[in-house]
Scaffold this active site. Structure first.
Site, PDB file in Angstrom:
ATOM      1  N   THR A 138      46.727   7.661  38.531  1.00 31.67           N
ATOM      2  CA  THR A 138      46.899   9.116  38.502  1.00 31.67           C
ATOM      3  C   THR A 138      46.364   9.653  37.185  1.00 31.67           C
ATOM      4  OG1 THR A 138      48.453  10.962  38.292  1.00 31.67           O
ATOM      5  CG2 THR A 138      49.361   8.812  37.820  1.00 31.67           C
ATOM      6  N   ASP A 140      47.480  12.093  35.891  1.00 33.77           N
ATOM      7  CA  ASP A 140      48.655  12.662  35.212  1.00 33.77           C
ATOM      8  C   ASP A 140      49.311  11.657  34.261  1.00 33.77           C
ATOM      9  OD1 ASP A 140      48.076  14.639  37.049  1.00 33.77           O
ATOM     10  OD2 ASP A 140      49.753  14.167  38.372  1.00 33.77           O
ATOM     11  N   GLU A 240      49.237  22.876  33.644  1.00 37.85           N
ATOM     12  CA  GLU A 240      49.589  23.656  34.841  1.00 37.85           C
ATOM     13  C   GLU A 240      51.098  23.715  35.075  1.00 37.85           C
ATOM     14  OE1 GLU A 240      47.887  21.713  38.287  1.00 37.85           O
ATOM     15  OE2 GLU A 240      49.040  19.883  37.959  1.00 37.85           O
ATOM     16  N   ARG A 284      40.431  35.097  27.701  1.00 37.72           N
ATOM     17  CA  ARG A 284      39.827  34.676  28.976  1.00 37.72           C
ATOM     18  C   ARG A 284      40.584  33.451  29.472  1.00 37.72           C
ATOM     19  NH1 ARG A 284      37.505  38.635  27.784  1.00 37.72           N
ATOM     20  NH2 ARG A 284      35.292  39.159  27.834  1.00 37.72           N
ATOM     21  N   HIS A 290      40.024  20.781  40.397  1.00 35.87           N
ATOM     22  CA  HIS A 290      39.756  19.403  40.825  1.00 35.87           C
ATOM     23  C   HIS A 290      38.593  18.700  40.134  1.00 35.87           C
ATOM     24  CE1 HIS A 290      42.392  20.934  44.060  1.00 35.87           C
ATOM     25  NE2 HIS A 290      42.874  19.722  43.975  1.00 35.87           N
ATOM     26  N   ARG A 293      39.212  15.727  37.955  1.00 33.62           N
ATOM     27  CA  ARG A 293      39.442  14.389  38.509  1.00 33.62           C
ATOM     28  C   ARG A 293      38.131  13.749  38.964  1.00 33.62           C
ATOM     29  NH1 ARG A 293      44.092  16.086  42.571  1.00 33.62           N
ATOM     30  NH2 ARG A 293      42.560  15.584  44.159  1.00 33.62           N
TER      31      ARG A 293
HETATM   32  O1  F6P Z   1      48.429  14.202  40.725  1.00 36.49           O
HETATM   33  C1  F6P Z   1      47.110  14.496  40.474  1.00 36.49           C
HETATM   34  C2  F6P Z   1      46.873  15.980  40.570  1.00 36.49           C
HETATM   35  O2  F6P Z   1      45.530  16.252  40.250  1.00 36.49           O
HETATM   36  C3  F6P Z   1      47.811  16.839  39.716  1.00 36.49           C
HETATM   37  O3  F6P Z   1      47.410  16.870  38.364  1.00 36.49           O
HETATM   38  C4  F6P Z   1      47.733  18.148  40.427  1.00 36.49           C
HETATM   39  O4  F6P Z   1      48.888  18.930  40.221  1.00 36.49           O
HETATM   40  C5  F6P Z   1      47.641  17.742  41.863  1.00 36.49           C
HETATM   41  O5  F6P Z   1      47.107  16.427  41.885  1.00 36.49           O
HETATM   42  C6  F6P Z   1      46.772  18.637  42.673  1.00 36.49           C
HETATM   43  O6  F6P Z   1      46.995  18.333  43.996  1.00 36.49           O
HETATM   44  P1  F6P Z   1      45.910  18.574  45.151  1.00 36.49           P
HETATM   45  O7  F6P Z   1      44.786  17.611  44.889  1.00 36.49           O
HETATM   46  O8  F6P Z   1      46.636  18.259  46.401  1.00 36.49           O
HETATM   47  O9  F6P Z   1      45.470  19.980  45.030  1.00 36.49           O
END
Ligand code: F6P
Length: 371
Positions: A138, A140, A240, A284, A290, A293
């Site tokens: 993850t 996270d 977030e 701003r 995403h 990631r």
């Molecule tokens: O757990 C990984 C993550 O990218 C978190 O940081 C984020 O809150 C969540 O997944 C976003 O979820 P999804 O990909 O379902 O929008």
């Protein structure tokens, strides 16, 4: 060794949010397993791939199939946030169906690569007697039982680069740039990427912030500068899952996913709007979303994926059901061992505020040695 089940076929799946490092982990698993003449079967789309309606399809993985997967981001097996123990289509608990299908596929072992949710399912299946093991993943980095989760290093690099890049427009135009970063209820990604990228403040979920104090910190940096060479901009990284003291998390939609999680988001825009409304500073907001990631895995994630994949195969050969491979120390030159899955998903690993975070300046502590 006597008494051990012979492992002839291992299944592998990836669940939850994708992350760079998943494909290198599958590659390590396949190389190790197939070198011992054990087959590896890729299951599509996380736990969804073990439900009856998806049983027709899976992907036998050879060394030739995965040879180039070290450089691939995301997951070539696909992912989903399916929770078989809480099926949203009304079928209720589908855990027994997953157990039945592990048998139907002839899997002697199943490796689940995921975070808290995917491995929470793995832990419950292990309690029900399934030959399941986990690999931690993850961005996270909030999973218990390990110091490293796949994807974190790559995401820190990506986010740090964007934070750094946001300094030049903010500096040229003299505004406050708010950068909203993922991480759910953990501040690891926001903190380490924010510090590396040169953020002036990082607001994390582990320490609710005082909005007036954010304003006074901005004033301290931006107001009363004596010449044009002193800072006329500031970057604020906000996780977030951060929230103002006495406030609540910001969510993008009502409702929750199959694991009961709300989709977080929106605090960055709210903060920039508040700064523009309540102070004389322009602001701003950018929510990174995403792409943070995305992209190819970093060298750390390639090496950790490789080692985690190999360790999972070794754990399968040793019949270590109900365990997760875990890293202790600094990746990739770390110690890899096995911990119980139940321990890994028991509680979240959050940022150590007392050790790392200056709760007065909303940034890293200027104290490391504590002499
Ligand atoms: O757990 C990984 C993550 O990218 C978190 O940081 C984020 O809150 C969540 O997944 C976003 O979820 P999804 O990909 O379902 O929008």
């Amino acid at each position: 060794m006597a008494g051990r089940k012979q492992i002839r076929r291992i299944g592998v799946l990836t669940g939850g949010g994708d992350a760079p490092g998943l494909n290198p982990a599958i590659r390590g698993l396949v190389y190790k397993a197939t070198s011992a003449n054990t087959e590896v079967i890729g299951i599509y789309d996380g736990w969804a791939g073990l439900l009856d309606e998806n049983m027709g399809e899976n992907w036998p993985l050879t060394q030739n199939t995965v040879r180039r997967w070290d450089r691939d981001g995301g997951t070539n097996l696909g992912s989903s946030r399916t929770n078989p123990f809480r099926d949203t289509k009304g079928s209720g608990d589908r855990g027994p169906e997953v157990l039945k299908n592990i048998d139907a596929l002839g899997l002697d072992a199943l490796v689940a690569i995921g975070g808290e949710d995917t491995l929470g399912v793995a832990s419950r299946l292990a309690d029900l007697g399934a030959p399941v093991m986990g690999i931690p993943k993850t961005i996270d980095k909030d999973l218990g039982g390990t110091d490293y989760t796949l994807g974190f290093d790559t995401s820190v690099r990506t986010v740090a680069e964007i934070v750094e890049r946001s300094r030049t427009p903010a500096g040229s135009h003299h505004w406050v740039q708010v950068v909203e970063v993922m991480g759910r209820t953990a501040g690891h990604l926001a903190y380490w990427a924010g510090m590396a990228g040169g953020a002036y403040m990082v607001l994390i979920p582990e320490h609710p912030f005082d909005l007036q104090h954010v304003y006074s910190r901005l004033n301290a940096r931006l107001s009363g500068h004596r010449d044009r060479r002193s800072p006329r901009y500031a970057v604020i990284v906000v996780a977030e899952g951060a929230m103002p003291a006495g406030g609540h998390e910001f969510t993008v939609a009502s409702g929750t996913d199959a694991f009961g999680h709300a989709r977080l988001g929106g605090i960055g825009t709210w903060l920039a709007d508040s700064i523009r409304r309540d102070t004389k500073h322009d602001a701003r907001a950018a929510a990174l979303g995403h792409p943070q990631r995305g992209g190819p895995p970093s060298p750390v994630d390639r090496n950790m994926g490789w080692m985690y994949g190999i360790a999972a195969a070794e754990a399968a050969f040793a019949n270590k059901w109900g365990t997760m491979v875990s890293a202790r120390g600094v990746a990739p030159a770390c110690d890899i061992s096995l911990v119980p899955l139940s321990e890994a998903v028991q509680s979240l690993n959050l940022l150590d505020v007392g050790k790392l975070y200056d709760t007065d300046r909303y940034t890293a502590k200027q104290r490391v040695l504590h002499l």
